[in-house]
Write an enzyme that holds these catalytic residues in place. Structure first.
Site, PDB file in Angstrom:
ATOM      1  N   LYS A  53      -7.038  42.899  18.915  1.00 18.45           N
ATOM      2  CA  LYS A  53      -8.086  43.633  19.648  1.00 18.45           C
ATOM      3  C   LYS A  53      -7.130  45.277  19.914  1.00 18.45           C
ATOM      4  O   LYS A  53      -7.117  46.389  19.728  1.00 18.45           O
ATOM      5  CB  LYS A  53      -8.859  43.172  21.011  1.00 18.45           C
ATOM      6  CG  LYS A  53     -10.205  42.572  20.202  1.00 18.45           C
ATOM      7  CD  LYS A  53     -10.857  42.110  21.638  1.00 18.45           C
ATOM      8  CE  LYS A  53     -11.934  41.159  20.941  1.00 18.45           C
ATOM      9  NZ  LYS A  53     -12.489  40.266  21.814  1.00 18.45           N
ATOM     10  N   GLN A  97     -11.908  38.461  27.990  1.00 14.54           N
ATOM     11  CA  GLN A  97     -11.606  37.618  26.775  1.00 14.54           C
ATOM     12  C   GLN A  97     -12.166  36.058  27.430  1.00 14.54           C
ATOM     13  O   GLN A  97     -11.949  35.296  28.365  1.00 14.54           O
ATOM     14  CB  GLN A  97     -10.408  37.785  26.250  1.00 14.54           C
ATOM     15  CG  GLN A  97     -10.646  36.435  24.260  1.00 14.54           C
ATOM     16  CD  GLN A  97     -11.693  36.810  24.073  1.00 14.54           C
ATOM     17  OE1 GLN A  97     -11.355  38.569  23.555  1.00 14.54           O
ATOM     18  NE2 GLN A  97     -11.927  36.287  22.924  1.00 14.54           N
ATOM     19  N   ASP A 120     -17.492  45.608  26.850  1.00 12.51           N
ATOM     20  CA  ASP A 120     -18.531  44.250  26.551  1.00 12.51           C
ATOM     21  C   ASP A 120     -19.329  44.897  26.179  1.00 12.51           C
ATOM     22  O   ASP A 120     -20.871  43.577  25.284  1.00 12.51           O
ATOM     23  CB  ASP A 120     -17.461  42.733  26.478  1.00 12.51           C
ATOM     24  CG  ASP A 120     -16.851  42.660  25.727  1.00 12.51           C
ATOM     25  OD1 ASP A 120     -16.364  42.898  24.362  1.00 12.51           O
ATOM     26  OD2 ASP A 120     -15.704  41.636  26.027  1.00 12.51           O
TER      27      ASP A 120
END
Ligand code: NDP
Length: 283
Positions: A53, A97, A120
């Site tokens: 990412k 994460q 997200d």
């Protein structure tokens, strides 16, 4: 008949090129889109995801910050860092994460991220906005799937969709997005009776389970579009999806491979969300 393959790498490259152009345009206004990634613990898969990412950000002309904490870190330290990133105007997107170590309240951590920076799309406020059909950030994996369906010109209106998997990060938001496009959506899960009965009805089948090759060609309607979200490892250490690609591609009309399908698109849409957050700051 062999299915048409949606190449996630090629589509990603195309979309990332467009994002890089938009990032360059923002730069002329003095804004460099910035994603902050928080990784707790040593889970090797999570470390690879975060590394990819961050690298993708840099390649697209965006900035990234990576904070790595030991698995036994006091959650208060992570909460304090998130608060700092929330308050930092040069940071546009924050991702934590998952999974977090067991001593963390994952929900509380996700809720502590500012909804305006929740790229997200996991914050309850953003989940609610998506449910209401007015999303601020679309969760990256379902967002990538929508781009793939669009690129392959898959008809959505009135289509029978079956999604296998009901997680908050894939199955449920996927259902909301396809419902918003006037599909008829069925969600299956581990307690569903006669899974094949459902999957065989699907014009569009989305597999998001995490069980290697569980969807076989005989479970697919001829000509259907098959989207494989799953990422699994075979006993030989190879990556494979939830769909048995070899048998499925002989029946499906359109199919996504693993690797090289939904995975690269997920990262691409994370970049898209970060860029959108930065663009909102510019207006
Ligand atoms: P979860 O484990 O959170 O959810 C799995 C879902 O599958 C659950 O809803 C579960 O049902 C259901 N399920 C389990 N077994 C069966 C079964 N035998 N029949 C039908 N349904 C079943 O996984 P995620 O949604 O997070 O991820 C799913 C897969 O997608 C994983 O392989 C993951 O690695 C991959 N993934 C890939 C991404 C990408 O970028 N390509 C991004 C995110 C995930 P129940 O709710 O009843 O337990």
């Amino acid at each position: 008949m062999t299915a048409k393959i949606i190449d996630g790498n090629a589509l990603s490259a195309e979309v990332r090129g467009q994002l890089a152009e938009r990032a360059a345009a923002l730069k002329t206004k003095g804004i460099i889109p910035c994603l902050a990634a928080i990784l707790v613990g040593e889970d090797p898969a999570s470390a690879v995801y975060v590394r990819n990412k961050v690298a993708a950000c840099e390649k697209a002309g965006m900035r990234s910050i990576k904070d790595v904490y030991a698995a036994d870190i006091d959650p208060a330290v992570v909460f304090a860092r998130i608060a700092e990133l929330n308050a930092d105007p040069s940071v546009h997107g924050i991702l934590v994460q998952l999974p977090l170590p067991k001593h963390f309240d994952s929900e509380a951590v996700l809720e502590s991220v500012s909804p305006e920076k929740d790229v997200d799309g996991f914050h309850a406020e953003n989940v609610g906005a998506l449910m209401q059909g007015n999303p601020r950030f679309i969760p990256c994996t379902p967002y990538g799937v929508m781009k793939m369906l669009e690129s392959a010109h898959v008809p959505l209106k009135g289509a029978e969709v079956v999604i296998v998997g009901r997680s908050n990060i894939v199955g449920k938001p996927m259902a909301m997005l396809l419902l918003a496009k006037s599909c008829t959506v069925t969600i299956c899960h581990s307690q569903s009776k006669d899974l094949a009965f459902h999957t065989r009805r699907a014009d569009i089948l989305v597999a998001a389970v995490g069980r290697a090759r569980m969807i076989t060609g005989d479970m697919i309607k001829p000509g259907a579009t098959v989207i494989d979200v799953g990422i699994n490892r075979t006993p030989e250490g190879k990556l494979c999806g939830d769909v048995d690609f070899e048998s499925a591609k002989e029946v499906a009309g359109v199919i996504t491979p693993v690797p090289g399908g939904v995975g690269p698109m997920t990262i691409t849409m994370l970049l898209a969300n970060t860029l959108e957050a930065a663009e909102r700051c510019a207006t």
